[in-house]
Design a protein around this motif. Structure first.
Motif, short mmCIF file in Angstrom:
data_model
loop_
_atom_site.label_atom_id
_atom_site.label_comp_id
_atom_site.label_asym_id
_atom_site.label_seq_id
_atom_site.Cartn_x
_atom_site.Cartn_y
_atom_site.Cartn_z
N ASN A 8 0.83 -1.21 0.00
CA ASN A 8 0.00 0.00 0.00
C ASN A 8 0.86 1.26 0.00
O ASN A 8 0.61 2.19 -0.77
CB ASN A 8 -0.92 0.01 1.21
CG ASN A 8 -2.08 -0.96 1.08
OD1 ASN A 8 -2.50 -1.28 -0.02
ND2 ASN A 8 -2.59 -1.42 2.21
N SER A 11 2.45 1.91 -3.32
CA SER A 11 1.43 2.34 -4.26
C SER A 11 1.03 3.78 -4.02
O SER A 11 0.88 4.58 -4.97
CB SER A 11 0.20 1.42 -4.16
OG SER A 11 -0.86 1.88 -4.96
N TRP A 12 0.87 4.16 -2.76
CA TRP A 12 0.49 5.53 -2.42
C TRP A 12 1.59 6.52 -2.82
O TRP A 12 1.30 7.60 -3.33
CB TRP A 12 0.22 5.65 -0.93
CG TRP A 12 -0.89 4.79 -0.44
CD1 TRP A 12 -1.90 4.21 -1.17
CD2 TRP A 12 -1.11 4.40 0.92
NE1 TRP A 12 -2.72 3.49 -0.35
CE2 TRP A 12 -2.28 3.58 0.94
CE3 TRP A 12 -0.46 4.65 2.12
CZ2 TRP A 12 -2.78 3.02 2.11
CZ3 TRP A 12 -0.96 4.10 3.30
CH2 TRP A 12 -2.12 3.30 3.28
N LEU A 52 -2.32 11.42 0.09
CA LEU A 52 -1.76 10.44 1.02
C LEU A 52 -2.62 10.33 2.29
O LEU A 52 -2.86 9.22 2.78
CB LEU A 52 -0.33 10.83 1.39
CG LEU A 52 0.69 10.75 0.26
CD1 LEU A 52 2.03 11.34 0.71
CD2 LEU A 52 0.89 9.31 -0.20
N PHE A 55 -5.66 8.27 1.47
CA PHE A 55 -5.35 6.84 1.38
C PHE A 55 -5.23 6.22 2.77
O PHE A 55 -5.80 5.15 3.05
CB PHE A 55 -4.03 6.63 0.63
CG PHE A 55 -4.12 6.80 -0.86
CD1 PHE A 55 -5.22 6.36 -1.58
CD2 PHE A 55 -3.07 7.38 -1.57
CE1 PHE A 55 -5.30 6.50 -2.96
CE2 PHE A 55 -3.13 7.52 -2.95
CZ PHE A 55 -4.24 7.08 -3.64
#
Length: 255
Positions: A8, A11-12, A52, A55
């Motif tokens: 994660n 990806s972020w 961010l 997310f």
């Protein structure tokens, strides 16, 4: 669990980097200042941070956050806390220089256990998990084994109050520069520290940084075998990172 979190975080970081690339070298980029004229912030910083935070909040609502532009969010007593610098190297970014990145770290009960540094224009993604080594674009990295300062390439940086505060790192540069092969100023603490871990630099130091500047990069450097030390107590985070063979001599030349 940590593998999913790492996936994660990478990806972020890449998603935030994509936002930055849309603004990079764009003549319509809006540039503001914060502390003084040397402390720059752009709309890319703010949009990257917003993404961010979204997310993290959507995926881990029980975690807290510390971010450069928005400060602390959530209960600091929670076990997990994200430390994010949405755009490290903003002065570079705003000038069209490619040394900028997204820096994301995760703490568990006060200890950094995961770090990601993604430099989008350079297509370089560093990551580390505590006790599992450090990586660049999925390949293991290790710090260089340079045996003497005379063969070392180092980097440094200067505090944003350098124009009004005489404690501005020039004395350290004067001592260190004659001892080394080369001295660079890259303009991104997270990249500097990651580059020591990757063996592209032999050492780095800078004073008056903030936690979000160093949290991810320090873990990456340490997991790659570098030595990380604080060399000052009165200028926020004043950090030295170096390959083991030269760290003691470098440290002795910093005040």
């Amino acid at each position: 669990m940590f593998n999913d979190i790492l996936i994660n975080a990478i990806s972020w970081a890449r998603a935030a980097g994509a936002v930055q690339l849309r603004y990079f070298r764009n003549p319509e980029l809006v540039i503001d200042t914060k502390f003084n004229v040397n402390d720059v912030v752009t709309q890319a910083d703010k949009e990257s941070e917003k993404l961010l935070i979204s997310f993290i909040g959507d995926t881990y609502p029980e975690h807290s956050i510390l971010s450069e532009e928005s400060g602390s969010m959530g209960d600091d007593n929670r076990d997990y806390r994200w430390i994010i610098d949405p755009l490290d190297g903003t002065a570079n970014f705003s000038s069209g220089l490619p040394m900028f990145c997204v820096s994301i770290a995760l703490e568990y009960r006060g200890e950094v256990i995961l770090g990601v540094v993604h430099a989008p224009y350079l297509n370089e993604t560093f990551h580390a998990v505590k006790g599992e080594g450090a990586y660049l674009n999925g390949e293991p990295i290790h710090c260089r084994q340079t045996e003497s300062m005379s063969k070392a390439i180092l980097s440094t940086g200067f505090p944003v109050d350098r124009n009004v505060n005489p404690d501005n790192n020039l004395a350290n540069v004067e001592r260190v520069l004659p001892l080394v092969r080369g001295l660079r100023r890259l303009g991104s603490a997270a990249i500097d520290m990651s580059y020591v871990g990757a063996g592209f630099l032999d050492g780095y130091w800078e004073m008056d940084l903030h936690y979000w500047d160093v949290a991810a990069g320090r873990l990456i450097a340490e997991e790659a075998g570098a030595v990380c030390r604080n060399f000052r107590d009165n200028r926020n985070y004043s950090v030295m990172v170096a390959t083991p063979a030269i760290e003691q001599e470098l440290f002795q030349n910093l005040v």
